[in-house]
Design a protein around this motif. Structure first.
Motif, mmCIF file in Angstrom:
data_model
loop_
_atom_site.group_PDB
_atom_site.id
_atom_site.type_symbol
_atom_site.label_atom_id
_atom_site.label_comp_id
_atom_site.label_asym_id
_atom_site.label_seq_id
_atom_site.Cartn_x
_atom_site.Cartn_y
_atom_site.Cartn_z
ATOM 1 N N PRO A 1 0.695 44.654 -12.483
ATOM 2 C CA PRO A 1 -0.286 44.740 -11.393
ATOM 3 C C PRO A 1 -0.396 46.119 -10.755
ATOM 4 C CG PRO A 1 1.448 43.101 -10.944
ATOM 5 C CD PRO A 1 1.928 44.003 -12.017
ATOM 6 N N ARG A 2 0.497 47.038 -11.077
ATOM 7 C CA ARG A 2 0.640 48.239 -10.267
ATOM 8 C C ARG A 2 -0.534 49.206 -10.369
ATOM 9 N NH1 ARG A 2 5.834 49.253 -8.010
ATOM 10 N NH2 ARG A 2 7.226 47.476 -8.386
ATOM 11 N N ASP A 3 -1.353 49.082 -11.411
ATOM 12 C CA ASP A 3 -2.521 49.965 -11.481
ATOM 13 C C ASP A 3 -3.706 49.401 -10.716
ATOM 14 O OD1 ASP A 3 -3.052 47.845 -13.174
ATOM 15 O OD2 ASP A 3 -4.038 49.078 -14.699
ATOM 16 N N VAL B 1 -12.297 39.570 -31.732
ATOM 17 C CA VAL B 1 -11.875 40.375 -30.597
ATOM 18 C C VAL B 1 -13.013 41.332 -30.275
ATOM 19 C CG1 VAL B 1 -10.209 42.079 -29.764
ATOM 20 C CG2 VAL B 1 -9.442 40.149 -31.176
ATOM 21 N N LEU B 2 -13.361 41.449 -29.011
ATOM 22 C CA LEU B 2 -14.539 42.214 -28.612
ATOM 23 C C LEU B 2 -14.341 43.697 -28.904
ATOM 24 C CD1 LEU B 2 -15.475 40.466 -25.255
ATOM 25 C CD2 LEU B 2 -15.956 39.770 -27.605
ATOM 26 N N ASP B 3 -15.336 44.280 -29.519
ATOM 27 C CA ASP B 3 -15.310 45.686 -29.897
ATOM 28 C C ASP B 3 -15.887 46.522 -28.764
ATOM 29 O OD1 ASP B 3 -15.550 48.208 -30.990
ATOM 30 O OD2 ASP B 3 -16.697 47.570 -32.746
ATOM 31 N N ARG B 4 -15.047 47.350 -28.165
ATOM 32 C CA ARG B 4 -15.495 48.131 -27.021
ATOM 33 C C ARG B 4 -16.566 49.138 -27.394
ATOM 34 N NH1 ARG B 4 -12.998 53.180 -26.848
ATOM 35 N NH2 ARG B 4 -11.263 53.464 -28.287
ATOM 36 N N GLY C 1 -20.796 44.741 -23.419
ATOM 37 C CA GLY C 1 -20.989 44.282 -22.050
ATOM 38 C C GLY C 1 -21.406 42.829 -21.984
ATOM 39 N N ALA C 2 -22.356 42.435 -22.844
ATOM 40 C CA ALA C 2 -22.800 41.042 -22.867
ATOM 41 C C ALA C 2 -21.685 40.113 -23.337
ATOM 42 C CB ALA C 2 -24.019 40.910 -23.776
ATOM 43 N N ASP C 3 -20.910 40.561 -24.332
ATOM 44 C CA ASP C 3 -19.799 39.747 -24.820
ATOM 45 C C ASP C 3 -18.747 39.545 -23.731
ATOM 46 O OD1 ASP C 3 -20.923 39.510 -27.329
ATOM 47 O OD2 ASP C 3 -19.776 41.173 -28.185
ATOM 48 N N LEU C 4 -18.466 40.590 -22.982
ATOM 49 C CA LEU C 4 -17.479 40.486 -21.914
ATOM 50 C C LEU C 4 -17.966 39.527 -20.830
ATOM 51 C CD1 LEU C 4 -14.741 41.490 -21.002
ATOM 52 C CD2 LEU C 4 -15.867 43.437 -19.911
ATOM 53 N N ALA C 5 -19.255 39.578 -20.517
ATOM 54 C CA ALA C 5 -19.808 38.638 -19.540
ATOM 55 C C ALA C 5 -19.707 37.203 -20.051
ATOM 56 C CB ALA C 5 -21.259 39.005 -19.245
ATOM 57 N N ALA C 6 -19.936 36.999 -21.345
ATOM 58 C CA ALA C 6 -19.813 35.661 -21.926
ATOM 59 C C ALA C 6 -18.368 35.179 -21.851
ATOM 60 C CB ALA C 6 -20.290 35.671 -23.376
ATOM 61 N N ARG C 7 -17.418 36.070 -22.112
ATOM 62 C CA ARG C 7 -16.005 35.698 -22.012
ATOM 63 C C ARG C 7 -15.676 35.211 -20.611
ATOM 64 N NH1 ARG C 7 -11.740 36.026 -19.036
ATOM 65 N NH2 ARG C 7 -12.206 38.189 -18.551
ATOM 66 N N ARG C 8 -16.171 35.917 -19.622
ATOM 67 C CA ARG C 8 -15.907 35.527 -18.233
ATOM 68 C C ARG C 8 -16.571 34.199 -17.893
ATOM 69 N NH1 ARG C 8 -14.435 39.479 -14.505
ATOM 70 N NH2 ARG C 8 -15.966 38.734 -13.005
ATOM 71 N N ALA C 9 -17.778 33.965 -18.400
ATOM 72 C CA ALA C 9 -18.481 32.718 -18.116
ATOM 73 C C ALA C 9 -17.759 31.520 -18.733
ATOM 74 C CB ALA C 9 -19.917 32.800 -18.628
ATOM 75 N N VAL D 1 -16.443 42.898 -13.949
ATOM 76 C CA VAL D 1 -16.857 43.230 -15.308
ATOM 77 C C VAL D 1 -16.585 44.706 -15.583
ATOM 78 C CG1 VAL D 1 -18.814 43.430 -16.873
ATOM 79 C CG2 VAL D 1 -18.557 41.381 -15.454
ATOM 80 N N ARG D 2 -16.952 45.563 -14.645
ATOM 81 C CA ARG D 2 -16.737 46.996 -14.839
ATOM 82 C C ARG D 2 -15.254 47.309 -14.962
ATOM 83 N NH1 ARG D 2 -15.194 51.421 -12.529
ATOM 84 N NH2 ARG D 2 -14.588 50.347 -10.609
ATOM 85 N N ARG D 3 -14.439 46.696 -14.135
ATOM 86 C CA ARG D 3 -13.003 46.954 -14.183
ATOM 87 C C ARG D 3 -12.396 46.469 -15.497
ATOM 88 N NH1 ARG D 3 -9.996 47.850 -9.391
ATOM 89 N NH2 ARG D 3 -11.312 48.293 -7.591
ATOM 90 N N GLU D 4 -12.810 45.289 -15.955
ATOM 91 C CA GLU D 4 -12.285 44.781 -17.210
ATOM 92 C C GLU D 4 -12.675 45.695 -18.370
ATOM 93 O OE1 GLU D 4 -13.315 40.746 -17.923
ATOM 94 O OE2 GLU D 4 -12.048 39.969 -16.305
ATOM 95 N N ALA D 5 -13.918 46.166 -18.364
ATOM 96 C CA ALA D 5 -14.364 47.069 -19.427
ATOM 97 C C ALA D 5 -13.525 48.339 -19.453
ATOM 98 C CB ALA D 5 -15.834 47.406 -19.236
ATOM 99 N N ALA D 6 -13.201 48.879 -18.297
ATOM 100 C CA ALA D 6 -12.395 50.098 -18.225
ATOM 101 C C ALA D 6 -11.000 49.857 -18.792
ATOM 102 C CB ALA D 6 -12.310 50.584 -16.783
ATOM 103 N N ARG D 7 -10.433 48.694 -18.543
ATOM 104 C CA ARG D 7 -9.093 48.390 -19.047
ATOM 105 C C ARG D 7 -9.088 48.233 -20.565
ATOM 106 N NH1 ARG D 7 -5.144 46.844 -15.895
ATOM 107 N NH2 ARG D 7 -4.457 45.141 -17.246
ATOM 108 N N VAL D 8 -10.177 47.713 -21.110
ATOM 109 C CA VAL D 8 -10.279 47.618 -22.573
ATOM 110 C C VAL D 8 -10.385 49.007 -23.184
ATOM 111 C CG1 VAL D 8 -11.733 46.837 -24.481
ATOM 112 C CG2 VAL D 8 -11.272 45.302 -22.555
ATOM 113 N N ARG D 9 -11.195 49.843 -22.575
ATOM 114 C CA ARG D 9 -11.428 51.175 -23.142
ATOM 115 C C ARG D 9 -10.160 52.013 -23.209
ATOM 116 N NH1 ARG D 9 -16.285 50.631 -19.884
ATOM 117 N NH2 ARG D 9 -18.046 50.208 -21.279
#
Length: 281
Positions: A16-18, A114-117, A123-131, A164-172
């Motif tokens: 959690p520290r980041d 596995v979603l390809d960054r 972005g759409a795939d990540l939104a679908a994962r969250r939904a 969504v933006r934060r999750e994308a940054a962590r994947v990248r």
């Protein structure tokens, strides 16, 4: 305390520290989110021995900050904390803590990816994962239900948020990966992700639309994530299951129980901690 459980304890303390600032309350550490949508929790301080006074202190601070009154730990690493938490009026969930035997991991099924960054659809795939996760965790457990594609699409149509933006940054930057399982004519029906610190990764958030359960989809997502983690330098892949029925699903794809993950919270508080994050198959 075994070397493996020490590695997992250090992971829990680091992950959690980041996204949070740290407050120490005697033998407990409280992670206060810095804008993350995840509320986080309190945990034993590395090397610490929490007391009843520490529990009272951290709970008062959680109430002050409008955070869930949640404490998480590995039972074998902090013996006696469960009894202290129960004496303070908290309910303690004891969940199977499981680590992957890589040699027992089956092949990745064709219907999971596995979603390809780098993909245009990321972005759409990540939104679908969250939904999918939102709908799946809305009806916890393994029983077949009625919520399915329509409810997923309704969740998908909701406005996107900072998460969504934060999750994308962590994947990248390699701190996380996400996966989707799809069914013909149904679209995304199961999802999950892992979070990583150094060479340890925890599979979390495995969820299946209730209408699509009992088809092995959650297990398929877990296999895909585990293989991706191993292929990208992870040595230890682990997860925790909400109940024994779910643990049996993970055992069939190579996970073995090594301990007990505990989460303590007031009896009527909705679950919001992270010790049990892979519980909807």
């Amino acid at each position: 305390m075994t070397t493996l459980l020490v590695r997992l304890e250090r992971f829990y303390d680091a992950v959690p520290r980041d996204r949070a600032r740290v407050e120490e309350h005697g033998g407990l550490v409280l992670f206060v989110p810095d804008g993350s949508v995840w509320p986080f929790y309190a945990r034993p301080r590395l090397g610490g021995a929490p007391t009843a006074a520490d529990i009272a202190s951290v709970r008062a601070r959680q109430r002050e900050l409008a955070l869930p009154e949640t404490i998480e730990w590995v039972d074998e690493n902090t013996p006696g904390l469960a009894e202290l938490a129960e004496a303070a009026g908290l309910a303690v969930l004891r969940a199977p803590l499981m680590v992957l035997d890589p040699a027992a991991l089956p092949p990745v099924p064709d219907h999971v990816r596995v979603l390809d960054r780098k993909a245009p659809s990321f972005g759409a795939d990540l939104a679908a994962r969250r939904a999918v996760a939102q709908v799946g965790f809305g009806t916890p457990g393994t029983m077949i239900g009625t919520a399915g594609a329509a409810e997923r699409d309704a969740a998908l149509a909701a406005p996107s948020d900072e998460g969504v933006r934060r999750e994308a940054a962590r994947v990248r930057d390699g701190r996380a990966a996400h996966a989707l399982a799809e069914a013909l004519g149904e679209g995304a029906v199961a999802s999950g992700n892992y979070q990583r610190v150094a060479d340890v990764a925890e599979i979390v958030g495995v969820a299946t639309l209730p209408a699509a359960r009992r088809r092995g989809l959650g297990a398929a997502v877990t296999v895909a994530l585990a293989r991706h983690a191993l292929d990208h330098g992870v040595r230890t892949v682990f997860l925790s299951a909400a109940e024994d029925d779910v643990a049996r699903v993970y055992a069939r794809v190579g996970f073995r129980r090594v301990g007990t993950a505990c989460i303590a919270s007031p009896p009527h508080q909705p679950e919001s901690g992270s010790a049990v994050r892979s519980d909807s198959q």
